[in-house]
Design a protein around this motif. Structure first.
Motif, mmCIF file in Angstrom:
data_model
loop_
_atom_site.group_PDB
_atom_site.id
_atom_site.type_symbol
_atom_site.label_atom_id
_atom_site.label_comp_id
_atom_site.label_asym_id
_atom_site.label_seq_id
_atom_site.Cartn_x
_atom_site.Cartn_y
_atom_site.Cartn_z
ATOM 1 N N ASP A 92 0.809 -1.126 0.022
ATOM 2 C CA ASP A 92 0.147 -0.029 0.076
ATOM 3 C C ASP A 92 1.023 1.196 -0.010
ATOM 4 O O ASP A 92 1.442 1.579 1.024
ATOM 5 C CB ASP A 92 -0.812 0.149 1.336
ATOM 6 N N GLU A 95 0.049 4.285 1.996
ATOM 7 C CA GLU A 95 0.190 4.221 3.310
ATOM 8 C C GLU A 95 1.829 4.312 3.866
ATOM 9 O O GLU A 95 2.148 4.652 4.755
ATOM 10 C CB GLU A 95 -0.374 2.791 3.824
ATOM 11 N N ARG A 98 2.800 7.773 3.915
ATOM 12 C CA ARG A 98 2.282 8.436 5.028
ATOM 13 C C ARG A 98 3.153 8.141 6.095
ATOM 14 O O ARG A 98 3.635 9.205 6.855
ATOM 15 C CB ARG A 98 0.765 8.015 5.381
ATOM 16 N N ARG A 99 3.472 6.840 6.627
ATOM 17 C CA ARG A 99 4.312 6.516 7.629
ATOM 18 C C ARG A 99 5.704 7.138 7.431
ATOM 19 O O ARG A 99 6.285 7.444 8.459
ATOM 20 C CB ARG A 99 4.523 4.957 7.629
#
Length: 126
Positions: A92, A95, A98-99
């Motif tokens: 993903d 994701e 984002r992390r």
């Protein structure tokens, strides 16, 4: 569910245990969402160590056949596991990004705190 680990089999015991559990999941003996068994119970059942059972469960996790939570390991739908393993691991990317952004901001914050501490600890005449 009476398959046994063979000491004469050249395959490691962890792989043998994983194969037995894999077959049971594929046959539907262990239904999707059902508890696979505790490490202690599986160790007693297969007459192998807990560490060996943990390696077997890791193999099944990598294959996508089980999901492990804080409450134990649970069978997944073997059809879904086959679909996922055929395409490689699903990533993903949004994701992950984002992390990564979150970690970058944490590093920046920590760097600022460290610089402030260094300034406070330096003698005034330096």
């Amino acid at each position: 569910m009476s398959a046994e680990i063979s000491k004469d089999d050249p395959k490691p015991e962890s792989e043998q245990a994983a194969d037995i559990l894999r077959q049971e999941i594929a046959r539907g003996d262990i239904k999707p969402g059902a508890h696979v068994g505790s490490v202690r119970d599986l160790a007693a059942r297969f007459k192998i160590s807990g560490m060996t059972v943990q390696r077997a469960l890791a193999i099944l996790r990598e294959d996508g056949l089980i999901l492990t939570t804080s409450r134990g390991s649970y069978a997944r739908d073997p059809q879904q596991a086959t679909e996922k393993s055929g395409t490689g691991a699903s990533v993903d990317f949004p994701e992950v990004l984002r992390r990564l952004e979150h970690l970058t901001s944490q590093v920046s914050e920590l760097r600022g705190r460290l610089e402030a501490l260094e300034k406070r600890s330096m003698p005034d005449d330096a």
